[in-house]
Design an enzyme around this catalytic site. Structure first.
Site, PDB file in Angstrom:
ATOM      1  N   HIS A   1      46.071  34.854  24.841  1.00 15.12           N
ATOM      2  CA  HIS A   1      45.146  35.431  25.418  1.00 15.12           C
ATOM      3  C   HIS A   1      44.190  34.283  24.980  1.00 15.12           C
ATOM      4  CE1 HIS A   1      43.694  39.796  27.367  1.00 15.12           C
ATOM      5  NE2 HIS A   1      42.565  38.761  26.927  1.00 15.12           N
TER       6      HIS A   1
ATOM      7  N   ARG B   1      45.479  40.290  33.296  1.00 15.63           N
ATOM      8  CA  ARG B   1      46.271  41.285  32.401  1.00 15.63           C
ATOM      9  C   ARG B   1      47.224  41.214  32.287  1.00 15.63           C
ATOM     10  NH1 ARG B   1      42.053  41.397  30.091  1.00 15.63           N
ATOM     11  NH2 ARG B   1      40.792  42.893  29.346  1.00 15.63           N
TER      12      ARG B   1
HETATM   13  P1  NAP Z   1      35.023  41.810  37.864  1.00 12.05           P
HETATM   14  O1  NAP Z   1      33.807  40.933  38.712  1.00 12.05           O
HETATM   15  O2  NAP Z   1      34.861  43.336  38.006  1.00 12.05           O
HETATM   16  O3  NAP Z   1      35.724  41.615  39.698  1.00 12.05           O
HETATM   17  C1  NAP Z   1      36.792  42.188  39.972  1.00 12.05           C
HETATM   18  C2  NAP Z   1      37.039  41.330  41.658  1.00 12.05           C
HETATM   19  O4  NAP Z   1      38.280  42.125  41.365  1.00 12.05           O
HETATM   20  C3  NAP Z   1      36.485  42.089  42.756  1.00 12.05           C
HETATM   21  O5  NAP Z   1      35.955  41.162  43.353  1.00 12.05           O
HETATM   22  C4  NAP Z   1      36.837  43.875  43.058  1.00 12.05           C
HETATM   23  O6  NAP Z   1      36.827  42.992  44.983  1.00 12.05           O
HETATM   24  C5  NAP Z   1      38.471  42.804  42.679  1.00 12.05           C
HETATM   25  N1  NAP Z   1      38.966  44.314  43.375  1.00 12.05           N
HETATM   26  C6  NAP Z   1      39.222  45.074  42.105  1.00 12.05           C
HETATM   27  N2  NAP Z   1      40.195  45.935  42.343  1.00 12.05           N
HETATM   28  C7  NAP Z   1      40.921  45.138  43.690  1.00 12.05           C
HETATM   29  C8  NAP Z   1      41.920  45.590  44.929  1.00 12.05           C
HETATM   30  N3  NAP Z   1      42.365  47.191  44.315  1.00 12.05           N
HETATM   31  N4  NAP Z   1      42.056  45.161  46.016  1.00 12.05           N
HETATM   32  C9  NAP Z   1      41.703  43.536  45.981  1.00 12.05           C
HETATM   33  N5  NAP Z   1      40.514  43.596  44.745  1.00 12.05           N
HETATM   34  C10 NAP Z   1      40.460  44.387  43.783  1.00 12.05           C
HETATM   35  O7  NAP Z   1      35.739  40.970  36.738  1.00 12.05           O
HETATM   36  P2  NAP Z   1      35.108  40.004  35.996  1.00 12.05           P
HETATM   37  O8  NAP Z   1      34.289  40.030  35.097  1.00 12.05           O
HETATM   38  O9  NAP Z   1      35.550  38.994  37.195  1.00 12.05           O
HETATM   39  O10 NAP Z   1      36.949  39.638  35.083  1.00 12.05           O
HETATM   40  C11 NAP Z   1      38.810  39.566  36.038  1.00 12.05           C
HETATM   41  C12 NAP Z   1      39.240  40.633  35.017  1.00 12.05           C
HETATM   42  O11 NAP Z   1      39.362  39.054  34.289  1.00 12.05           O
HETATM   43  C13 NAP Z   1      38.934  41.358  34.242  1.00 12.05           C
HETATM   44  O12 NAP Z   1      39.022  42.717  34.893  1.00 12.05           O
HETATM   45  C14 NAP Z   1      39.411  41.154  32.932  1.00 12.05           C
HETATM   46  O13 NAP Z   1      40.438  41.240  33.109  1.00 12.05           O
HETATM   47  C15 NAP Z   1      40.268  39.579  33.373  1.00 12.05           C
HETATM   48  N6  NAP Z   1      39.842  38.690  31.822  1.00 12.05           N
HETATM   49  C16 NAP Z   1      40.636  37.993  30.988  1.00 12.05           C
HETATM   50  C17 NAP Z   1      40.208  37.269  30.297  1.00 12.05           C
HETATM   51  C18 NAP Z   1      41.358  36.401  29.611  1.00 12.05           C
HETATM   52  O14 NAP Z   1      40.835  35.791  28.882  1.00 12.05           O
HETATM   53  N7  NAP Z   1      42.593  36.785  29.884  1.00 12.05           N
HETATM   54  C19 NAP Z   1      38.866  36.950  29.404  1.00 12.05           C
HETATM   55  C20 NAP Z   1      38.186  38.442  30.598  1.00 12.05           C
HETATM   56  C21 NAP Z   1      38.374  38.475  31.603  1.00 12.05           C
HETATM   57  P3  NAP Z   1      34.751  43.857  44.769  1.00 12.05           P
HETATM   58  O15 NAP Z   1      34.363  43.107  44.602  1.00 12.05           O
HETATM   59  O16 NAP Z   1      34.842  44.552  46.342  1.00 12.05           O
HETATM   60  O17 NAP Z   1      34.457  45.415  43.819  1.00 12.05           O
HETATM   61  C1  GLV Z   2      39.338  39.841  27.634  1.00  9.87           C
HETATM   62  O1  GLV Z   2      40.304  39.284  28.237  1.00  9.87           O
HETATM   63  C2  GLV Z   2      38.566  40.297  28.315  1.00  9.87           C
HETATM   64  O2  GLV Z   2      38.223  41.504  29.192  1.00  9.87           O
HETATM   65  O3  GLV Z   2      36.700  40.662  28.199  1.00  9.87           O
END
Ligand code: NAP
Ligand code: GLV
Length: 313
Positions: A275, A227
């Site tokens: 994005h 983000r």
């Molecule tokens: P997720 O499964 O919720 O994983 C989040 C990870 O971040 C977990 O390992 C969590 O730790 C860690 N975390 C959260 N807060 C933290 C902190 N304060 N300090 C250290 N680690 C922390 O999320 P995801 O599905 O992988 O997605 C991640 C992010 O990618 C989304 O939230 C979104 O913003 C972004 N995204 C971007 C796009 C794009 O097109 N650019 C698309 C999809 C997603 P724990 O495992 O210990 O809870």
């Molecule tokens: C895209 O940024 C998503 O969070 O799915």
């Protein structure tokens, strides 16, 4: 069963027939302002107040994205935006991990093989050898080892890179050096290329700042695919000016679309994509949501993808 669908940008014709086809017993209807037929489930993105606030009979709300920070930000402004005690689920992977792997491999290899530097030489018609980066020195750090970060880390490690990962709780992932929340400094130390895949929460916003950049290896690289709010823009620009950071690839921005007069556009060290590092794919997201609906209907407790409002992700 009634299902409400709303997304401000997606074409509902790409979604509603798919849901209808895979859940024939459901009546699926797009949100229409002023009309509020009953709904058991809502598949939404950035809902307005009228859409959900009064629907206390909803069994679950499904956000049509992986990161729900935009919806949680709305909730801060309008605390009754979502009905109380109705679970909110997000998409888990749904085809995004593969896209994130493709994107990061492309950028990592471009930096690892110094292609930008060779391109600059080409512009000046220079035929000059640059010493190649070595795998053992080109350490990759992945912030966030969740659904997406863990798969990106594993894929990059499979290519021969030394990969470190940082998450809130300590993970154990074969081939990845894992660090927990309190070990940020050791995680950053020696990291040559940093990939951000954290959720945007109160704790992580602004985390890509000058204090963090100082702890990376010299001439390091940044890929922000999580983000825009994670990044302190002025700190990145000054880290680039001082050569602490050699180049950055940014897919996400505090304001999207990135305004035309933003100084990021003209910075030669910065690559911008709009994005797109991972797009939501209806054909994968719909079966994932429907599988959860079936389980909820059977009275099962569904925890996968459930948002913890206290943690903010
Ligand atoms: P997720 O499964 O919720 O994983 C989040 C990870 O971040 C977990 O390992 C969590 O730790 C860690 N975390 C959260 N807060 C933290 C902190 N304060 N300090 C250290 N680690 C922390 O999320 P995801 O599905 O992988 O997605 C991640 C992010 O990618 C989304 O939230 C979104 O913003 C972004 N995204 C971007 C796009 C794009 O097109 N650019 C698309 C999809 C997603 P724990 O495992 O210990 O809870
Ligand atoms: C895209 O940024 C998503 O969070 O799915």
């Amino acid at each position: 069963m009634n299902i409400l669908f709303y997304h401000p940008f997606f074409n509902s014709n790409d979604w509603i027939p798919l849901i209808q086809q895979q859940l024939p017993e459901a009546i699926v209807y797009p949100y229409c302002a002023g009309q509020n037929p009953p709904a058991d489930y809502a598949l939404i993105w950035k809902p307005n107040h009228e859409m959900l606030a009064h629907r206390h009979d909803l069994k679950a709300i499904f956000a049509l994205g992986a990161g729900v920070d935009a919806i949680l930000d709305q909730l801060q402004q309008t605390p009754d935006l979502l009905p109380k005690n109705v679970p909110l689920y997000r998409l888990e992977d749904a085809g995004m991990a593969l896209q994130m792997q493709e994107y990061t491999i492309a950028i990592v290899m471009r930096y690892f093989r110094r292609l930008d530097e060779y391109y600059q030489q080409q512009i000046m018609q220079q035929w000059r050898f640059l010493p190649p980066h070595q795998y053992d020195q080109f350490i990759i750090g992945v912030m966030g080892l969740g659904v997406l970060g863990a798969q990106v880390a594993k894929r990059l490690a499979s290519l021969g890179f030394k990969v470190k990962g940082w998450s809130y709780s300590l993970k154990s992932i074969a081939g990845i050096d894992c660090y927990h929340h309190d070990q940020l400094d050791i995680f950053l130390s020696g990291t040559k290329l940093l990939i951000n895949l954290l959720p945007s929460t109160q704790e992580t916003q602004g985390i890509l700042n000058k204090q963090l950049f100082c702890k990376l290896a010299d001439d390091s690289y940044l890929i922000n695919i999580a983000r825009g709010k994670h990044l302190v823009k002025a700190d990145l620009l000054s880290a680039i000016s001082s050569n602490k950071i050699k180049a950055a690839t940014l897919d996400v921005f505090a304001q999207e679309p990135l305004p035309k007069d933003d100084s990021f556009w003209d910075n030669k060290a910065i690559t911008i994509t709009p994005h797109i590092s991972a797009l939501t794919k209806a054909e994968i997201a719909v079966p994932q949501i429907i599988e959860k609906i079936h389980r909820i209907e059977r009275g099962e407790k569904v925890v996968e993808g459930l948002i913890d409002f206290n943690k903010g992700y």
